[in-house]
Write a protein that holds these residues in place. Structure first.
Motif, PDB file in Angstrom:
ATOM      1  N   THR A  85      -8.857 -52.500   8.833  1.00 19.32           N
ATOM      2  CA  THR A  85      -9.859 -52.049   7.868  1.00 19.32           C
ATOM      3  C   THR A  85     -10.732 -53.208   7.411  1.00 19.32           C
ATOM      4  OG1 THR A  85      -8.391 -50.264   7.119  1.00 19.32           O
ATOM      5  CG2 THR A  85     -10.202 -50.882   5.660  1.00 19.32           C
ATOM      6  N   MET A  90     -13.660 -49.082   6.408  1.00 21.90           N
ATOM      7  CA  MET A  90     -12.749 -47.946   6.286  1.00 21.90           C
ATOM      8  C   MET A  90     -13.078 -46.810   7.245  1.00 21.90           C
ATOM      9  SD  MET A  90     -10.049 -46.670   5.054  1.00 21.90           S
ATOM     10  CE  MET A  90      -9.606 -47.775   3.703  1.00 21.90           C
ATOM     11  N   ASP A  91     -14.347 -46.459   7.395  1.00 23.06           N
ATOM     12  CA  ASP A  91     -14.686 -45.308   8.250  1.00 23.06           C
ATOM     13  C   ASP A  91     -14.249 -45.538   9.697  1.00 23.06           C
ATOM     14  OD1 ASP A  91     -15.740 -44.009   6.083  1.00 23.06           O
ATOM     15  OD2 ASP A  91     -17.842 -44.430   6.585  1.00 23.06           O
ATOM     16  N   THR A  92     -14.572 -46.706  10.234  1.00 22.62           N
ATOM     17  CA  THR A  92     -14.175 -46.996  11.607  1.00 22.62           C
ATOM     18  C   THR A  92     -12.664 -47.144  11.716  1.00 22.62           C
ATOM     19  OG1 THR A  92     -16.279 -48.088  12.057  1.00 22.62           O
ATOM     20  CG2 THR A  92     -14.453 -48.607  13.535  1.00 22.62           C
ATOM     21  N   LYS A  94     -10.429 -45.545   9.996  1.00 22.42           N
ATOM     22  CA  LYS A  94      -9.851 -44.200  10.025  1.00 22.42           C
ATOM     23  C   LYS A  94      -9.996 -43.569  11.408  1.00 22.42           C
ATOM     24  CE  LYS A  94     -10.297 -42.932   5.141  1.00 22.42           C
ATOM     25  NZ  LYS A  94     -10.988 -42.067   4.142  1.00 22.42           N
ATOM     26  N   ALA A  95     -11.146 -43.752  12.028  1.00 26.49           N
ATOM     27  CA  ALA A  95     -11.347 -43.193  13.373  1.00 26.49           C
ATOM     28  C   ALA A  95     -10.400 -43.837  14.375  1.00 26.49           C
ATOM     29  CB  ALA A  95     -12.801 -43.385  13.798  1.00 26.49           C
ATOM     30  N   HIS A 147      -4.845 -43.811   2.316  1.00 25.04           N
ATOM     31  CA  HIS A 147      -6.153 -43.885   2.963  1.00 25.04           C
ATOM     32  C   HIS A 147      -6.254 -43.137   4.279  1.00 25.04           C
ATOM     33  CE1 HIS A 147      -6.349 -47.725   0.447  1.00 25.04           C
ATOM     34  NE2 HIS A 147      -7.299 -46.957  -0.028  1.00 25.04           N
TER      35      HIS A 147
END
Length: 424
Positions: A85, A90-92, A94-95, A147
């Motif tokens: 992270t 965070m977005d990447t 999570k993916a 998260h």
């Protein structure tokens, strides 16, 4: 003629696959260098899509890390998710997390679809050796729950660990029922067989000596060459000299496993009652599991110098008996090793060179499921859906300092610090 490492896995392989060396010039859609899990998975996915595929293997299919690893199928990546992270946001992150879970699902589905007999078993424990490890594991679990919505993990006390494992070595652990373990060579051979049945052509004893990049890349061997539209570099730690621009991003590190003689089912299950795989969380870690024929497979030593440790079997036996002193006197029947490719940040390194040369490397000892996903993502990208593969290109990677000659001694010095830290 080259043989597999003298390992328990080679001795218990259940498929005898054999492919000819390349002795001709070929024109294909996709050429793949390396017939481990990454290369075999890519070949399978591409052949199923109708692509004409050739796979070049320097030695034997499954010869490298894919066929001699600890066989532990674990969620996430070798760097913990919070570190990932920090690297990509965070977005990447999570993916990428979702892809790591899909990798385990994909692995199980391929085992079932292609009837791969590889001793699949469920359950994995990250074990705490020191009090600070308990805090670290609590942080992992909280981060993944908060998260990433991953609620499967169970924090175990020392008593809970001892209910499943007859060892006083651990203070607690983090158990994941969705992770597990397999016989890695039989899994790899099963993927190769499935890819060949789908139409991919495999060539053994065909080391690639030179690659021409361009609109139609060419892979040269001693007795032939393959011209293609897309070239996949899947040799990881064993791809030395083919693409220096990516070779500098990984370090081949020796890792080792010993296998006891068969213990018998009752004695083996007394050691690990629920048949889970186990790894501690030291930087230089121990990892172990039971085999289907009731041996203990124990990995632990590493070499950052490219020199195998002296008296390797004895050293491995000493570590094994520190965890399970009740195995004093039990014979070790096999001890072997091989190289894994690690990156500076322990995150995987995927990407492209000149648009049509793809690579996936640097799994950092955490690749039994992710390698299969890497091959699949490369196949997706070639077929026109590159979004998920390109997510990995957002992870920053740095060269190991010192170049080919000096990076090994530089790393040896750095690792001495980590070994000291493990003892504190």
């Amino acid at each position: 003629m080259q043989q597999h490492a003298d390992s328990y896995y080679a001795a218990s392989a259940n498929l005898a696959l054999s492919y000819p060396p390349l002795e001709e010039d070929l024109e294909v859609d996709v050429c793949i260098v390396g017939a481990g899990i990454t290369g075999a998975s890519a070949a399978l996915a591409l052949a199923q899509k109708g692509y004409k595929v050739a796979v070049l293997e320097a030695r034997l299919v499954g010869w490298g890390a894919s066929g001699r690893s600890g066989g532990q199928m674990i969620f996430g990546y070798a760097c913990d998710q919070s570190r990932l992270t920090q690297l990509v946001g965070m977005d990447t992150s999570k993916a990428l997390w979702d892809i790591s879970l899909e990798a385990m699902t994909l692995m199980r589905r391929r085992i079932e679809e292609h009837r791969i007999d590889c001793d699949l078993a469920d359950g994995h424990l990250h074990a705490a050796v020191k009090p600070r490890h308990l805090t670290e594991l609590e942080g992992w679990a909280a981060d993944l729950r908060r998260h990433f919505g991953y609620d499967a993990l169970e924090l175990w006390s020392k008593q809970q660990v001892q209910q499943q494992m007859s060892s006083d070595a651990y203070l607690g652990g983090l158990y994941d029922p969705n992770s597990g373990h397999v016989h890695p060579l039989n899994y790899t051979l099963g993927l190769v067989r499935a890819a060949a049945e789908a139409g991919a052509r495999f060539f053994e004893h065909s080391p690639v000596v030179r690659v021409e990049q361009g609109t139609r890349p060419v892979a040269h061997t001693a007795r032939g060459r393959v011209r293609c539209q897309h070239l996949l570099l899947c040799g990881n730690a064993y791809l030395e000299g083919i693409a220096p621009e990516i070779e500098r991003k990984i370090m081949p590190v020796g890792t080792y496993i010993t296998a006891t003689e068969p213990l018998g089912e009752e004695r083996a299950r007394e050691l690990i009652r629920n048949n889970m795989a186990v790894a501690d969380i030291n930087f230089v870690l121990d990892y172990f599991r039971l085999s289907a024929d009731h041996r203990l497979l124990f990995g632990g030593r590493v070499s950052y110098s490219r020199l195998d440790p002296l008296n390797l079997a004895d050293a491995m036996g000493q570590r094994l008996r520190q965890v399970f002193p009740q195995l004093q006197g039990v014979k070790q029947q096999y001890t072997w090793g091989g190289y894994v490719g690690i990156t500076m940040n322990r995150a995987p390194h995927f990407g492209r060179l000149n648009g049509n040369v793809y690579f996936a490397q640097g799994f950092s000892g955490h690749g039994i499921a992710l390698t299969g996903m890497a091959g699949t993502l490369m196949a997706e990208a070639i077929a026109g859906s590159a979004e998920r593969f390109d997510l990995f290109g957002r992870i920053p990677h740095h060269d190991f300092p010192g170049g080919r000659l000096l990076r090994t001694p530089a790393l040896v010095l750095a690792m001495a610090w980590y070994r000291l830290r493990d003892r504190l």
